[in-house]
Design a protein around this motif. Structure first.
Motif, PDB file in Angstrom:
ATOM      1  N   THR A 331      21.993-152.208  23.987  1.00 11.07           N
ATOM      2  CA  THR A 331      22.831-151.052  24.263  1.00 11.07           C
ATOM      3  C   THR A 331      24.003-151.459  25.147  1.00 11.07           C
ATOM      4  O   THR A 331      23.992-152.522  25.770  1.00 11.07           O
ATOM      5  N   SER A 332      25.001-150.592  25.231  1.00 10.61           N
ATOM      6  CA  SER A 332      26.189-150.900  26.038  1.00 10.61           C
ATOM      7  C   SER A 332      25.872-150.936  27.527  1.00 10.61           C
ATOM      8  O   SER A 332      26.633-151.496  28.311  1.00 10.61           O
ATOM      9  N   SER A 333      24.729-150.339  27.928  1.00 13.54           N
ATOM     10  CA  SER A 333      24.362-150.317  29.353  1.00 13.54           C
ATOM     11  C   SER A 333      23.502-151.509  29.756  1.00 13.54           C
ATOM     12  O   SER A 333      23.060-151.595  30.911  1.00 13.54           O
ATOM     13  N   THR A 334      23.260-152.433  28.833  1.00 12.32           N
ATOM     14  CA  THR A 334      22.442-153.607  29.138  1.00 12.32           C
ATOM     15  C   THR A 334      23.088-154.449  30.235  1.00 12.32           C
ATOM     16  O   THR A 334      24.291-154.727  30.198  1.00 12.32           O
ATOM     17  N   LEU A 335      22.297-154.830  31.194  1.00 16.86           N
ATOM     18  CA  LEU A 335      22.798-155.656  32.291  1.00 16.86           C
ATOM     19  C   LEU A 335      23.232-157.024  31.767  1.00 16.86           C
ATOM     20  O   LEU A 335      22.577-157.607  30.903  1.00 16.86           O
ATOM     21  N   GLY A 336      24.345-157.515  32.292  1.00 18.41           N
ATOM     22  CA  GLY A 336      24.786-158.858  31.960  1.00 18.41           C
ATOM     23  C   GLY A 336      25.676-158.975  30.742  1.00 18.41           C
ATOM     24  O   GLY A 336      26.026-160.094  30.346  1.00 18.41           O
ATOM     25  N   LEU A 337      26.062-157.853  30.127  1.00 19.34           N
ATOM     26  CA  LEU A 337      26.973-157.914  28.982  1.00 19.34           C
ATOM     27  C   LEU A 337      28.400-158.173  29.455  1.00 19.34           C
ATOM     28  O   LEU A 337      28.800-157.734  30.539  1.00 19.34           O
ATOM     29  N   THR A 338      29.161-158.876  28.644  1.00 16.52           N
ATOM     30  CA  THR A 338      30.583-159.042  28.942  1.00 16.52           C
ATOM     31  C   THR A 338      31.304-157.727  28.652  1.00 16.52           C
ATOM     32  O   THR A 338      30.756-156.830  27.994  1.00 16.52           O
ATOM     33  N   ARG A 339      32.536-157.603  29.118  1.00 16.43           N
ATOM     34  CA  ARG A 339      33.306-156.391  28.861  1.00 16.43           C
ATOM     35  C   ARG A 339      33.495-156.165  27.358  1.00 16.43           C
ATOM     36  O   ARG A 339      33.397-155.048  26.866  1.00 16.43           O
ATOM     37  N   GLU A 340      33.729-157.239  26.645  1.00 23.12           N
ATOM     38  CA  GLU A 340      33.907-157.150  25.194  1.00 23.12           C
ATOM     39  C   GLU A 340      32.624-156.667  24.512  1.00 23.12           C
ATOM     40  O   GLU A 340      32.661-155.827  23.602  1.00 23.12           O
ATOM     41  N   GLU A 341      31.477-157.182  24.964  1.00 18.76           N
ATOM     42  CA  GLU A 341      30.188-156.775  24.389  1.00 18.76           C
ATOM     43  C   GLU A 341      29.884-155.314  24.698  1.00 18.76           C
ATOM     44  O   GLU A 341      29.365-154.570  23.852  1.00 18.76           O
ATOM     45  N   GLN A 342      30.221-154.855  25.906  1.00 13.66           N
ATOM     46  CA  GLN A 342      30.006-153.455  26.263  1.00 13.66           C
ATOM     47  C   GLN A 342      30.807-152.519  25.365  1.00 13.66           C
ATOM     48  O   GLN A 342      30.285-151.509  24.880  1.00 13.66           O
ATOM     49  N   LEU A 343      32.075-152.866  25.145  1.00 12.94           N
ATOM     50  CA  LEU A 343      32.924-152.030  24.300  1.00 12.94           C
ATOM     51  C   LEU A 343      32.428-152.020  22.857  1.00 12.94           C
ATOM     52  O   LEU A 343      32.470-150.984  22.178  1.00 12.94           O
ATOM     53  N   ARG A 344      31.947-153.167  22.387  1.00 17.96           N
ATOM     54  CA  ARG A 344      31.463-153.260  21.009  1.00 17.96           C
ATOM     55  C   ARG A 344      30.221-152.399  20.800  1.00 17.96           C
ATOM     56  O   ARG A 344      30.069-151.729  19.769  1.00 17.96           O
ATOM     57  N   GLN A 345      29.330-152.390  21.791  1.00 21.71           N
ATOM     58  CA  GLN A 345      28.101-151.613  21.657  1.00 21.71           C
ATOM     59  C   GLN A 345      28.299-150.136  21.972  1.00 21.71           C
ATOM     60  O   GLN A 345      27.486-149.300  21.574  1.00 21.71           O
ATOM     61  N   ALA A 346      29.382-149.793  22.655  1.00 24.51           N
ATOM     62  CA  ALA A 346      29.623-148.397  23.042  1.00 24.51           C
ATOM     63  C   ALA A 346      29.986-147.512  21.855  1.00 24.51           C
ATOM     64  O   ALA A 346      29.943-146.278  21.965  1.00 24.51           O
TER      65      ALA A 346
END
Length: 386
Positions: A331-346
């Motif tokens: 999920t986008s709230s997973t700890l340790g994701l990069t900014r790019e990964e957060q946006l992709r999962q959001a």
């Protein structure tokens, strides 16, 4: 709502009269056997009259009926309480077991309650069968985590029902429908696409869930990351990659995404896989085949699980699961994701997330499993993704 055998119509347009027993003697009166009037909903309104005299001209609206069996009473409760206003739908779905014995519900078209009842029964099977990966891991009462320190599963019974309703038990809108529900039927047909009784349908869903769970257990990458960052006290040592709060698989969107692609791919491959050859006789033998086995019949579901494991359908589901396990389910709230990964999962947040995840899963499967590429492309064309 009042169940009242003493109602009679004097004027079909305006007047209904209530005949009380001849020996009725006021509020302290007790019947010899059964009360002539029974309140099945709205008891809090009746209790409000205790110690209160409303006078002779007080009007109290009621919905009264005579002679309805328990199944129809449950349906009437649903119509009155759910249709006009929002209440906790997971609680309301708990009434559905009362409806299962009604012959008029053995349909696959018409009013949505026919299919909703089937969905609810299947969800109960997923929650109650010991071999299910979701055994006791579905939020059956729709509790919220902020309520009473609730720490159970996040996906509610209502969310599961909606997801099955949109996938495996999907309505076939017309004769030209090219992608329907595997457990459904063509328009105006009383028989489903496949000769699978309810216990067999539950077994297929349980098998698919266990297949995906096994493949996720073997996965590295995203799955390994979730096992490292999710330190919550999970139920009985559950795998965080499958059950954890940072896994999309344990969310509403994720559950629906899995059900979507499993149904879609099995639907388009149903003839090639000869899914119609797996029958109740194959499960129980020619002398014990039971076309009416309930989805909550634990023995029947266990037999169906064992039988289905030897079919080409099971092999195909395993292939799908292998591909799904290589998708990034964080999920986008997973700890340790990069900014790019957060946006992709959001992008999976909100109602639009269902469609987006379905699209991404089909695209991923077509790339990860070459044997599924043509099927995935066909499905995406039908859905208008290409």
């Amino acid at each position: 709502m009042l169940s009242n055998p003493y109602l009679s119509r004097l004027d079909t347009k305006t007047v209904t009269t209530l005949h009380l027993p001849t020996n009725f003697a006021g509020a302290d009166w007790e019947p010899e056997k059964v009360f002539p009037i029974e309140g099945i909903d709205g008891q809090h309104r009746l209790w409000a009259f205790e110690g209160f005299d409303p006078g002779d001209n007080f009007e109290l609206p009621v919905v009264a009926f005579h002679g309805l069996d328990r199944g129809w009473q449950a349906y009437l409760f649903w119509s009155v309480n759910i249709t006009p206003k929002k209440i906790n739908r997971s609680l309301a779905f708990d009434l559905y077991p009362l409806l299962r014995q009604q012959s008029w519900l053995d349909k696959f078209f018409g009013h949505p309650i026919y299919r909703e009842t089937r969905c609810q029964e299947l969800v109960e099977a997923l929650w109650s069968h010991p071999e299910s990966p979701w055994y006791q891991r579905i939020n059956m009462l729709g509790e919220k985590r902020e309520d009473r320190d609730y720490k159970g599963p996040a996906v509610t019974q209502a969310a599961w029902v909606r997801s099955l309703f949109a996938s495996f038990v999907k309505q076939w809108e017309g004769t030209s429908t090219r992608l329907g529900g595997l457990f459904g039927a063509p328009p105006q047909a009383n028989e489903p696409l496949l000769p699978w009784n309810r216990s067999m349908q539950a077994a297929v869903l349980i098998y698919a869930g266990n297949s995906l769970k096994r493949q996720v257990k073997r996965a590295g990458g995203w799955a390994k990351h979730l096992r490292e960052v999710d330190t919550a006290d999970l139920f009985r040592g559950d795998d965080p990659a499958f059950y954890g709060e940072f896994s999309l698989i344990s969310t509403d969107q994720g559950i629906r995404g899995v059900l979507f692609v499993m149904n879609d791919l099995c639907f388009v491959r149903s003839e090639t896989l000869s899914l119609d050859e797996w029958t109740s006789e194959e499960v129980r033998g020619p002398t014990k085949g039971d076309p009416s086995s309930s989805a909550t019949d634990e023995e029947a579901v266990s037999l169906a699980l064992k039988s289905f494991a030897d079919t080409r359908g099971a092999t195909f589901i395993n292939e799908i699961s292998e591909g799904l396990a290589t998708y990034d389910w964080r999920t986008s709230s997973t700890l340790g994701l990069t900014r790019e990964e957060q946006l992709r999962q959001a992008v999976f947040r909100g109602s639009s997330g269902y469609k987006e995840l379905r699209h991404q899963l089909l695209t991923h499967l077509g790339s990860a499993k070459p044997g599924l590429k043509k099927d995935c492309e066909k499905i995406m064309r039908v859905l208008g993704y290409q």
